[in-house]
Write an enzyme that holds these catalytic residues in place. Sequence first.
Site, PDB file in Angstrom:
ATOM      1  CB  ALA A  38      -0.964  -0.007   1.185  1.00  0.00           C
ATOM      2  CG  HIS A  43       5.857   2.833   1.799  1.00  0.00           C
ATOM      3  ND1 HIS A  43       4.491   3.000   1.753  1.00  0.00           N
ATOM      4  CD2 HIS A  43       6.109   2.108   2.918  1.00  0.00           C
ATOM      5  CE1 HIS A  43       3.940   2.392   2.791  1.00  0.00           C
ATOM      6  NE2 HIS A  43       4.892   1.851   3.518  1.00  0.00           N
ATOM      7  CD  GLU A 154      14.350   9.893  11.780  1.00  0.00           C
ATOM      8  OE1 GLU A 154      13.693  10.946  11.646  1.00  0.00           O
ATOM      9  OE2 GLU A 154      15.561   9.877  12.048  1.00  0.00           O
ATOM     10  CB  SER A 191       0.067   5.985   8.031  1.00  0.00           C
ATOM     11  OG  SER A 191      -0.372   4.707   8.418  1.00  0.00           O
TER      12      SER A 191
HETATM   13  P1  AMP Z   1       5.033  -0.214   6.503  1.00  0.00           P
HETATM   14  O1  AMP Z   1       4.685  -0.577   5.101  1.00  0.00           O
HETATM   15  O2  AMP Z   1       4.028   0.630   7.193  1.00  0.00           O
HETATM   16  O3  AMP Z   1       5.494  -1.407   7.314  1.00  0.00           O
HETATM   17  O4  AMP Z   1       6.309   0.722   6.393  1.00  0.00           O
HETATM   18  C1  AMP Z   1       7.450   0.322   5.698  1.00  0.00           C
HETATM   19  C2  AMP Z   1       8.552   1.301   5.985  1.00  0.00           C
HETATM   20  O5  AMP Z   1       8.148   2.593   5.543  1.00  0.00           O
HETATM   21  C3  AMP Z   1       8.871   1.433   7.469  1.00  0.00           C
HETATM   22  O6  AMP Z   1      10.278   1.537   7.636  1.00  0.00           O
HETATM   23  C4  AMP Z   1       8.163   2.699   7.860  1.00  0.00           C
HETATM   24  O7  AMP Z   1       8.744   3.353   8.963  1.00  0.00           O
HETATM   25  C5  AMP Z   1       8.329   3.515   6.593  1.00  0.00           C
HETATM   26  N1  AMP Z   1       7.325   4.566   6.526  1.00  0.00           N
HETATM   27  C6  AMP Z   1       5.981   4.435   6.600  1.00  0.00           C
HETATM   28  N2  AMP Z   1       5.374   5.639   6.551  1.00  0.00           N
HETATM   29  C7  AMP Z   1       6.364   6.562   6.433  1.00  0.00           C
HETATM   30  C8  AMP Z   1       6.395   7.987   6.346  1.00  0.00           C
HETATM   31  N3  AMP Z   1       5.280   8.713   6.372  1.00  0.00           N
HETATM   32  N4  AMP Z   1       7.596   8.585   6.236  1.00  0.00           N
HETATM   33  C9  AMP Z   1       8.739   7.868   6.236  1.00  0.00           C
HETATM   34  N5  AMP Z   1       8.779   6.522   6.314  1.00  0.00           N
HETATM   35  C10 AMP Z   1       7.616   5.877   6.413  1.00  0.00           C
END
Ligand code: AMP
Length: 284
Positions: A38, A43, A154, A191
């Site tokens: 997603a 990302h 972060e 997010s």
């Molecule tokens: P996830 O798909 O939510 O597991 O996130 C994958 C990676 O993307 C993780 O290292 C998260 O910390 C990073 N991530 C998610 N949202 C953000 C954001 N808004 N800014 C920077 N990194 C993000």
Amino acid sequence: MQTTIHTEADHALEKLQETLAAFTADGRTVALVPTMGALHEGHLELIRLAGEYADVVVVSIFVNPKQFGPKEDFARYPRMLEEDVKKAVEAGAHFIYAPEAEELYPAGFDSSVSAGALSTILEGKSRPGHFDGVATVVTKLLLRILPHVAIFGEKDYQQLAVIRRFVADLDIPVDIIGAPIVRETDGLAMSSRNVYLSAEERAAAPALYATLQSTAQHIASGKMLSAALRLGVDALTKAGFKVDYLELRHADTLAPMDKFVSPARLLVAANLGKTRLIDNIAVE
Ligand code: AMP
């Protein structure tokens, strides 16, 4: 470099590993960006950053069942592999690794990486087992891909601290890079879960970052920590949030603080309706 996409379970990993081993033997470096898909601009920034750190960029897309609690949103977590692959490739991914759950956790799988004390505070208090699930899958992905660097956001500040800890403790030979939070223009941290917010909740959501900013300002300008935090919780409650925690912690160890000492990080988790949002900010 031509992009190759590995999304099928059978032999895809072996082929990917052979290709990456050849690159590494050739003196090229590999970066891994683990995600649950997603994909949004947050990302994509990690993927772009990965390209600055290494010659070859691998993005993994895997909604990891082991990091979701039984009452959490694993079943409804957004999944859109085709769109994700397109976005990741446009941002500079050379390889996409999107395994099935049975590939990472075949019948009989019965081990886990235990993330220690850091995994029991803040997010870990409300989500028991979450960080062991993260540590287990990240360890498996690192061992499968053997990247030179791995990039994490972060946005999940505690997750980054947990990962740095077990990577150091377990001697996993990889550099962990933290990347800044990418936000919507109104301040809301991007997010994959923001799609859960109703129009009304989405309108209220920017108060989370606004409150982090005002609380950080109060703390930095010398206001008593407990008073600044209380004001912050009140502001969030007024904006419609149910606050789980708003805490100032040591930026590296996440140890609690009873007064502001640099380097510090202000971390928050709060619910808007059924959606749990997290965010954090440096206090300088
Ligand atoms: P996830 O798909 O939510 O597991 O996130 C994958 C990676 O993307 C993780 O290292 C998260 O910390 C990073 N991530 C998610 N949202 C953000 C954001 N808004 N800014 C920077 N990194 C993000």
